[in-house]
Write a protein that holds these residues in place. Structure first.
Motif, short mmCIF file in Angstrom:
data_model
loop_
_atom_site.label_atom_id
_atom_site.label_comp_id
_atom_site.label_asym_id
_atom_site.label_seq_id
_atom_site.Cartn_x
_atom_site.Cartn_y
_atom_site.Cartn_z
N LYS A 71 0.83 -1.21 0.00
CA LYS A 71 0.00 0.00 0.00
C LYS A 71 0.87 1.26 0.00
O LYS A 71 0.55 2.26 -0.66
N LEU A 72 1.98 1.19 0.74
CA LEU A 72 2.90 2.33 0.83
C LEU A 72 3.91 2.38 -0.32
O LEU A 72 4.64 3.36 -0.46
N LYS A 73 3.97 1.29 -1.08
CA LYS A 73 4.91 1.17 -2.21
C LYS A 73 6.37 1.31 -1.75
O LYS A 73 7.18 2.02 -2.35
N VAL A 74 6.67 0.62 -0.65
CA VAL A 74 8.03 0.59 -0.11
C VAL A 74 8.75 -0.63 -0.69
O VAL A 74 8.21 -1.75 -0.62
N PRO A 75 9.95 -0.48 -1.25
CA PRO A 75 10.69 -1.64 -1.76
C PRO A 75 10.94 -2.65 -0.64
O PRO A 75 11.20 -2.27 0.51
N ALA A 76 10.89 -3.92 -0.99
CA ALA A 76 11.05 -4.98 0.02
C ALA A 76 12.37 -4.86 0.78
O ALA A 76 12.42 -5.14 1.98
N GLU A 77 13.44 -4.43 0.09
CA GLU A 77 14.74 -4.35 0.74
C GLU A 77 14.83 -3.21 1.76
O GLU A 77 15.75 -3.17 2.57
N LYS A 78 13.84 -2.29 1.75
CA LYS A 78 13.83 -1.20 2.71
C LYS A 78 12.78 -1.40 3.81
O LYS A 78 12.57 -0.52 4.64
N PHE A 79 12.16 -2.57 3.80
CA PHE A 79 11.06 -2.85 4.73
C PHE A 79 11.44 -4.08 5.53
O PHE A 79 11.37 -5.21 5.04
N PHE A 80 11.86 -3.87 6.78
CA PHE A 80 12.43 -4.97 7.56
C PHE A 80 11.35 -5.75 8.31
O PHE A 80 10.52 -5.18 9.01
#
Length: 335
Positions: free
Chosen positions: A275-284
């Motif tokens: 929903k936030l469109k955060v890349p997986a590598e920046k979302f721990f």
């Protein structure tokens, strides 16, 4: 003079409840189904004679030993828990004495769950920046599994016990902990409640929490959670809060190097990330081995991110907690 997170570590009880254990109790839920729904493989469970103060003390001692911190240097203890050892005395006082922290130090409990770490950091920041303290020990500790009815598989698959300890110290700049953002909606208190064991019957707030309505045999506390309501609240509040934090920090989303949210369950976190469109590598994400430890999920994830090299000095990290209360809070920290 500002405040910064100087060190963080955590402790999990030795006893483990695995998906295999749960599947044996509830054959209709396979190991794969539990893992797929929650992203959790194991939860650590406090022993019959192991309580929040024990976990808190163990986490703090681990922090002190690893980072060479002298307990005598601590001048304030903030302990966040929703499962205190006693109504009184406060758990923070028990922890202060056990750790050998000076009697000149302040010590207080705060009663918050999933957002509690953010609130505790905000209080620590206020104490330091107002000159009331220089080294604040923030401890989160919860034993939610003691609240759970053994027959309630919906929450047994999610929650685990644990504690984390964070040292917050004075910093030469005022940019280490910024954009503090809070929110409260007490009308949603009925969505996650321990209806039994308190001074007031929980059915007055949430009739659906009554064990007879849930077709459960009362076991003492019988935690109740309205999962869909919590999920919908999260999807509504978290994106709004992210925007508010960024506006306060005068940053764009791309300026954040790592996002560390309350580790509720993997399904919810993935929905939020998309929903936030955060890349997986920046979302721990770090809950497979510990489950949802309520107030400790964010500091546990921070410690894991640091150990895995995903969080290094100089990075900007957004922390955001949300849940029981209903309550939420977030900030931007420079690591």
């Amino acid at each position: 003079m500002g405040a910064r997170i100087a060190a963080v570590d955590y402790y999990l009880p030795e006893a483990v409840l695995s998906n295999e254990d749960l599947s044996r109790e509830f054959p209709e839920w396979s190991v794969e189904k539990i893992s797929g729904k929650t992203g959790i493989d194991r939860r650590h469970i406090s022993g019959p004679d192991e309580f929040s103060s024990d976990l808190a003390i163990a986490a703090a001692r681990r922090l002190f030993e690893r980072d060479g911190i002298d307990p005598q240097s601590i001048d304030y203890v903030i302990l966040c828990t929703q499962s205190p050892d006693y109504y009184l005395p406060s758990t923070a006082c028990i922890v202060q004495d056990a750790l050998g922290i000076p009697t000149s130090a302040g010590a207080t409990d705060i009663t918050l769950g999933c957002s509690g770490y953010i609130y505790a950091l905000g209080l620590a920041k206020g104490l330091i920046e107002s000159g009331q303290a220089a080294k604040v020990l923030v401890v989160t500790a919860d034993t939610y599994t003691k609240f759970i009815n053994p027959a309630d598989k919906s929450v047994r698959t999610i929650f685990g016990d644990g504690a984390a300890a964070t040292l917050v110290t004075a910093d030469g700049s005022d940019t280490s902990l910024t954009a503090m953002t809070y929110g409260t909606d007490g009308s949603g208190g009925k969505s996650l409640i321990v209806p039994n064991g308190g001074l007031r019957a929980g059915a007055a707030l949430q009739p659906k929490a009554d064990t007879a309505v849930r077709e459960l045999v009362a076991s003492g506390y019988d935690l109740y959670m309205d999962g869909p309501d919590i999920f919908n609240f999260t999807l509504r509040v978290v994106p709004e809060t992210v925007e508010e934090i960024l506006a306060k920090a005068q940053l764009e989303q791309n300026d954040i190097d790592l996002f560390v949210f309350h580790q509720a369950n993997a399904f919810m976190l993935e929905h939020l990330r998309k929903k936030l469109k955060v890349p997986a590598e920046k979302f721990f994400v770090s809950l497979a081995e510990s489950g949802n430890t309520v107030s400790s999920t964010i500091p546990i994830a921070l410690a894991d991110a640091e150990r895995q090299g995903a969080l290094v000095p100089g990075m900007r990290v957004m922390l955001l907690g949300f849940g029981v209360g209903l309550s939420w809070g977030g900030l931007v920290a420079t690591w």
